[in-house]
Design a protein around this motif. Structure first.
Motif, PDB file in Angstrom:
ATOM      1  N   SER A  40       3.209  -6.465  -8.726  1.00  0.00           N
ATOM      2  CA  SER A  40       3.283  -6.117  -7.307  1.00  0.00           C
ATOM      3  C   SER A  40       2.004  -6.503  -6.563  1.00  0.00           C
ATOM      4  N   LEU A  43       2.385 -10.136  -6.014  1.00  0.00           N
ATOM      5  CA  LEU A  43       3.369 -10.379  -4.961  1.00  0.00           C
ATOM      6  C   LEU A  43       2.733 -10.228  -3.585  1.00  0.00           C
ATOM      7  N   MET A  47       1.817 -13.275  -0.928  1.00  0.00           N
ATOM      8  CA  MET A  47       2.409 -13.287   0.405  1.00  0.00           C
ATOM      9  C   MET A  47       1.328 -13.261   1.489  1.00  0.00           C
ATOM     10  N   TRP A  56       7.516  -8.349   6.228  1.00  0.00           N
ATOM     11  CA  TRP A  56       8.207  -9.047   5.138  1.00  0.00           C
ATOM     12  C   TRP A  56       7.577  -8.715   3.786  1.00  0.00           C
ATOM     13  N   ILE A  57       6.284  -8.465   3.783  1.00  0.00           N
ATOM     14  CA  ILE A  57       5.617  -8.010   2.555  1.00  0.00           C
ATOM     15  C   ILE A  57       6.196  -6.657   2.145  1.00  0.00           C
ATOM     16  N   ALA A  60       9.687  -7.156   0.725  1.00  0.00           N
ATOM     17  CA  ALA A  60       9.612  -7.705  -0.633  1.00  0.00           C
ATOM     18  C   ALA A  60       9.200  -6.632  -1.637  1.00  0.00           C
ATOM     19  N   VAL A  63      12.160  -4.184  -2.192  1.00  0.00           N
ATOM     20  CA  VAL A  63      13.151  -4.748  -3.117  1.00  0.00           C
ATOM     21  C   VAL A  63      12.607  -4.728  -4.543  1.00  0.00           C
ATOM     22  N   PHE A  64      11.363  -5.149  -4.711  1.00  0.00           N
ATOM     23  CA  PHE A  64      10.728  -5.158  -6.034  1.00  0.00           C
ATOM     24  C   PHE A  64      10.710  -3.754  -6.630  1.00  0.00           C
ATOM     25  N   SER A 154       2.248  -1.552  -0.421  1.00  0.00           N
ATOM     26  CA  SER A 154       2.084  -2.832   0.270  1.00  0.00           C
ATOM     27  C   SER A 154       0.911  -2.735   1.242  1.00  0.00           C
TER      28      SER A 154
END
Length: 168
Positions: A40, A43, A47, A56-57, A60, A63-64, A154
């Protein structure tokens, strides 16, 4: 005793086996969990490097997190093996609550806080599995809890990335 599911009729070797099971499941969970943390972070950092907007991060990461937590829940549902130790924690909290209602609430609060902030939504779902009931409720709860976790991490990882970039 409750956490390890020790019973009065258990022999010494049965208790050893139960402790080993706890240790192995915890080790597997920690290994998977730390691997997911690395993934993560990668990810979010990837990004951020690509200048992808934060929303959008977040999506993502959501979803992850949902897929990761869902995998733990599906593993538990299919095999009966709880890597998150939610079942063991529930047994311990139930025992604590029998002795002291307030101590039970305190233990529950600590477990819920730790699960939301660190361990993951799968632990909450397994902990409250009987109360949750249906698969559709599991999915809804996982969606909500993973959204909370995704916004926390995030944001944290993005801020960490920005700090590192600013220092370098």
């Amino acid at each position: 005793k409750s956490f390890a599911d020790f019973r009065e009729t258990d022999t010494f070797w049965m208790k050893v086996r139960k402790l080993l099971s706890l240790a192995v499941r915890r080790g597997m969970y920690l290994a998977a969990d730390y691997g997911l943390v690395v993934a993560s972070v990668a990810l979010v950092a990837g990004m951020k490097k690509l200048n992808i907007p934060f929303h959008w991060i977040f999506v993502a990461m959501w979803v992850f997190d949902f897929v990761a937590a869902g995998a733990f829940v599906v593993f538990y549902e299919k095999t009966g093996h709880d890597l998150s130790l939610g079942v063991d924690l529930r047994r311990a909290v139930d025992t604590i609550r029998k002795k002291s209602r307030w101590a039970g609430y305190a233990a529950l609060g600590l477990i819920l806080f730790e699960a939301v902030v660190w361990a993951g939504p799968e632990q909450i779902v397994v902990f409250f599995r009987k109360e949750i009931g249906t698969i559709s409720r599991i999915v809804l709860i996982l969606l909500a809890l993973t959204a909370v976790q995704a916004i926390i991490y995030s944001g944290l990882y993005a801020a960490g990335y920005d700090l590192i970039v600013a220092l370098v």
